[in-house]
Motif scaffolding. Structure first.
Motif, mmCIF file in Angstrom:
data_model
loop_
_atom_site.group_PDB
_atom_site.id
_atom_site.type_symbol
_atom_site.label_atom_id
_atom_site.label_comp_id
_atom_site.label_asym_id
_atom_site.label_seq_id
_atom_site.Cartn_x
_atom_site.Cartn_y
_atom_site.Cartn_z
ATOM 1 N N ARG A 268 -19.405 50.267 21.560
ATOM 2 C CA ARG A 268 -20.029 51.417 20.908
ATOM 3 C C ARG A 268 -21.305 50.602 19.904
ATOM 4 N N LEU A 269 -20.902 49.355 19.280
ATOM 5 C CA LEU A 269 -22.073 48.664 18.676
ATOM 6 C C LEU A 269 -22.917 48.502 19.337
ATOM 7 N N ASP A 270 -22.874 47.793 20.722
ATOM 8 C CA ASP A 270 -23.804 47.485 21.433
ATOM 9 C C ASP A 270 -24.682 48.846 21.968
ATOM 10 N N GLU A 271 -24.011 49.701 22.101
ATOM 11 C CA GLU A 271 -24.840 51.154 22.185
ATOM 12 C C GLU A 271 -25.760 51.660 21.178
ATOM 13 N N LEU A 272 -25.156 51.701 19.932
ATOM 14 C CA LEU A 272 -25.837 51.758 18.930
ATOM 15 C C LEU A 272 -27.016 51.178 18.543
ATOM 16 N N GLU A 273 -26.653 49.678 18.628
ATOM 17 C CA GLU A 273 -27.810 48.591 18.434
ATOM 18 C C GLU A 273 -28.919 48.771 19.330
ATOM 19 N N GLN A 274 -28.490 49.104 20.749
ATOM 20 C CA GLN A 274 -29.458 49.178 21.951
ATOM 21 C C GLN A 274 -30.553 50.450 21.608
ATOM 22 N N ASN A 275 -29.735 51.432 21.216
ATOM 23 C CA ASN A 275 -30.505 52.806 21.011
ATOM 24 C C ASN A 275 -30.983 52.920 19.511
ATOM 25 N N GLU A 276 -30.880 51.735 18.759
ATOM 26 C CA GLU A 276 -31.562 51.631 17.538
ATOM 27 C C GLU A 276 -31.105 52.758 16.513
ATOM 28 N N LEU A 277 -29.788 53.098 16.723
ATOM 29 C CA LEU A 277 -29.131 53.963 15.747
ATOM 30 C C LEU A 277 -28.667 53.312 14.619
ATOM 31 N N PHE A 278 -29.403 52.828 13.546
ATOM 32 C CA PHE A 278 -28.890 51.668 12.727
ATOM 33 C C PHE A 278 -28.172 52.435 11.670
ATOM 34 N N GLU A 279 -28.330 53.675 11.279
ATOM 35 C CA GLU A 279 -27.398 54.185 10.175
ATOM 36 C C GLU A 279 -26.151 54.470 10.854
ATOM 37 N N ASP A 280 -25.917 55.055 11.978
ATOM 38 C CA ASP A 280 -24.675 55.049 12.647
ATOM 39 C C ASP A 280 -24.019 53.565 12.874
ATOM 40 N N TYR A 281 -24.928 52.826 13.214
ATOM 41 C CA TYR A 281 -24.459 51.347 13.474
ATOM 42 C C TYR A 281 -23.779 50.854 12.028
ATOM 43 N N ARG A 282 -24.558 51.170 11.105
ATOM 44 C CA ARG A 282 -24.142 50.699 9.659
ATOM 45 C C ARG A 282 -22.912 51.035 9.146
ATOM 46 N N ILE A 283 -22.354 52.354 9.574
ATOM 47 C CA ILE A 283 -21.337 53.001 9.227
ATOM 48 C C ILE A 283 -20.134 52.423 9.890
ATOM 49 N N LEU A 284 -20.446 52.294 11.297
ATOM 50 C CA LEU A 284 -19.246 51.769 12.207
ATOM 51 C C LEU A 284 -19.154 50.258 11.784
#
Length: 181
Positions: A91-107
């Motif tokens: 999930r972290l890889d997916e968020l990072e690759q899709n540049e969803l950095f707010e969701d990434y930060r929360i996770l």
């Protein structure tokens, strides 16, 4: 009262703070089931025998035992984390690759806290750095560091296989809310 405890919460510190802050009329004396009716003492670091725990690279048992009153609960928590490590890395890889950095930060914030509790200090430390980087929109640095974090999470899962891999296969936790609760 107006006070705080830093996460991850240490049960002993929480109990001490509550005893200090709550009015006496709200407190009840606890009587144990011991023959002499004494209160069971709270475990201290002196009571920990980390030599009896499995030695796993990347886990600091001394640090982990600070957050738990008993070994069984700590190992159950570690097992729950074990089953979610790979899916959370994905999930972290997916968020990072899709540049969803707010969701990434929360996770990554949740991963920081739960891994610190069980003594995965390197994973927790890098997660803390990544949380700040994502919050500050330092996306290039997130791209560089994310691969180390997710590879270490997957590597930790493999190191824990000998302890937790059982006859039940496919118990991987897909819902991040389970390990982050």
């Amino acid at each position: 009262f107006n006070d705080y405890l830093a996460k991850p919460i240490n049960q002993g510190k929480l109990e001490k703070m509550l005893l200090e802050k709550l009015p006496q009329e709200l407190l009840e004396e606890y009587k144990s089931d011991n023959e002499d009716n004494t209160v069971t003492k709270i475990r201290t670091d002196d009571d920990i025998n980390v030599n009896e725990l499995p030695q796993i690279a990347g886990i600091d048992w001394q640090f982990a035992m600070v957050h738990f009153n008993e070994e069984k609960l700590m190992m159950q928590t570690l097992e729950n984390i074990y089953y979610g490590l790979e899916s959370q890395a994905d999930r972290l890889d997916e968020l990072e690759q899709n540049e969803l950095f707010e969701d990434y930060r929360i996770l990554v914030h949740g991963i920081k806290g739960i891994t610190a509790m069980v003594g995965m200090t390197a994973i927790s430390g890098v997660a803390a750095v990544l949380e700040k980087l994502a919050g500050n929109s330092e996306t290039e640095k997130v791209h560089v560091m994310n691969s180390w974090l997710t590879e270490e999470m997957r590597s930790m899962k493999k190191r824990l296989d000998d302890i937790f891999a059982k006859e039940i296969k496919g118990k991987e936790i897909e819902d991040s809310n389970i390990i982050l609760a």
